[in-house]
Design an enzyme around this catalytic site. Sequence first.
Site, PDB file in Angstrom:
ATOM      1  N   LYS A 192       6.338 -21.635  15.119  1.00 25.83           N
ATOM      2  CA  LYS A 192       6.401 -23.106  15.108  1.00 25.83           C
ATOM      3  C   LYS A 192       5.107 -23.687  14.559  1.00 25.83           C
ATOM      4  O   LYS A 192       4.004 -23.200  14.882  1.00 25.83           O
ATOM      5  CB  LYS A 192       6.658 -23.600  16.530  1.00 25.83           C
TER       6      LYS A 192
ATOM      7  N   SER B   3      11.564 -29.693  20.572  1.00 23.21           N
ATOM      8  CA  SER B   3      10.822 -29.825  19.334  1.00 23.21           C
ATOM      9  C   SER B   3      10.669 -28.514  18.565  1.00 23.21           C
ATOM     10  O   SER B   3      10.154 -28.514  17.446  1.00 23.21           O
ATOM     11  CB  SER B   3       9.426 -30.398  19.632  1.00 23.21           C
TER      12      SER B   3
ATOM     13  N   SER C 141      11.213 -27.987  25.084  1.00 23.14           N
ATOM     14  CA  SER C 141      11.215 -27.857  23.629  1.00 23.14           C
ATOM     15  C   SER C 141      11.558 -26.470  23.104  1.00 23.14           C
ATOM     16  O   SER C 141      11.824 -26.326  21.910  1.00 23.14           O
ATOM     17  CB  SER C 141       9.866 -28.305  23.058  1.00 23.14           C
TER      18      SER C 141
END
Length: 447
Positions: A64, A139, A163
Site C-alpha cells: 500500500k 483505504s 482499512s
Amino acid sequence: MRGEISPVEVTRSQLEALPGLDEGINAFVLVDEGGALKMARASEERYSKGEALGPLDGVPITVKDTLNVAGWPTRRGSRTTSETAASDDAVSMARLRSAGAVFLGKTTTPEFAWKGLTESPLNGVTTNPLDRTLHAGGSSGGAAAATALGLGVAGIGSDAAGSVRIPAAFCGVVGYKPTLGTIPLVPYPSAFWQLPHVGPITRTVADAALVATIMSGATGADPSSLGQVPLRERLADSGDAAGLRIGVPAGVAGHLAPEVRDAWEDALSVLFPNLPVVTVDIPIEESRDIVAALYRLGCAYAVAQVPKDRRAELHADILDFIEPVMGLRADELLVLQRRREEIASQTSALLTDRIDVLLTPTMPGLPPRVDAAAAAASDWFAWCPFTPLFNLSHGPAVSVPWRTGSGAFPIGLQVGAASGRDGAAIAAAAMIEAAAARRSRTANDVS
C-alpha cells in the site's frame, strides 16, 4: 522449496499479466519491473544453492502506498506529497525484504488513507475485481483488488478503522489486522491515537498468518511492539477452534442490508447448527463514533502539514470530513479518550471471561456503486459500524469471505478477539474458511 518452479518465472508471469488484469481496476500506482526481477533472480540464486530464506523467498507481494519502500516514493494518494523516493524501508517492509519476498509495486489508497473507499485526486478510483461497477473499498483498496486479481500472494495494507478488512470483505479475500504492535508501524503516522495497524490481505487465512508472522516482532522505535508474546507462539497456542466460545452483538441484524442479512443468517446456520452462540451487549455504535472522531483528528493533522498554498490540491471531501472536529475542546477530547478506555476495558473483559471471539459481518452492506458513491464517501463511518471496535480495543480481527451460493456476491465475516489473542481469531477464521470450502466442494459435486 522443491525447485519445481522458478521465482523468476513466477515474477515474469505476474508482471506480464498485470497490465491486462489491472485495466479498469486501477489497483497499482507503481510497478517496478526491473526491481522485482532483480529480487526474483537473487531468490532463484539462493534456491540453487540450497540457501532459501524461508517460505516467502521468491513470493510476490504488493505494498500500500502509505508504507515506505526504499527507492520508491510514498505519495499517500495525494498530489501534495513529494515524488522523492524513500531512503529506507518501513520496518515491516524491511522484514519482508529480508525474508526474500519479491516487491511487485505499490497499490492505491485514498488521500492520506482517509476513507473506506479508494479514490483520490492523484490516482483516481479503484474498482472491484468481482464487479467493476462497484468500489473495491478502502483505504487498502488497491491491495485488496490486486490480491483478488491474483497479483501478489499478499497485499500489505494498513488499518485504522477497518482499512484492511473493509476492502477484503468487498473483494472476497482475507484481511487480517493483528493486535496493535504485533507488526511495528515505523515510521508511525502522527496524531492517529494508536488506531493504525499494519496487516496483510491474502487469499487464505494461513497465508495471512504466515505473512503477518514474518513482519512481526519487537523494535524499540515502536513501544507498542515491546513485551509482546511472539506472534508465532500466539498462533501455535490457539487450541481447537471447535472449543471456542462464539459471541455476536445484540441487535446486529438491525444494521444489515437485506442481502447481507440473508448471508449472515445462512452463515450462522451452517457454522453453528447445534451450537448456540452467545448474544452479548457491546457498544458497537458508540465505539464507531469515538474512533470516527479520533480518526478525523488524525486526518486534520495530516491536512495541517500541507502548506496552505497547496491545500486547494486536496480532495474537497477530506476538508468536509475533518470539519466536525476542528472546534473540538480539550474537555470533549478527554471525554472521548475516557470512554475509549472504558469500552476497551469492557471489550477485553468480555473477550476473556465470557467469550473467545466476537463474530459480526465485516460490513453491513455490499460495495457501493462507483457512479453513486459520493454520499457514501463523505461520511463513510455511517456505513461502517463493526470494524472500528477492534482499532479502539487494539485486539486482532480477521475478515473471511462467505458465499451463500453460486453467483451470490460474497460478504465478509469478521472475527475479533482480545488484545494478544490472535490465535483465537485466526483459529475461528480458519474454521469459517474450511466450512466455506466444504460448502463449495459440495455445490460443485452436485452440479
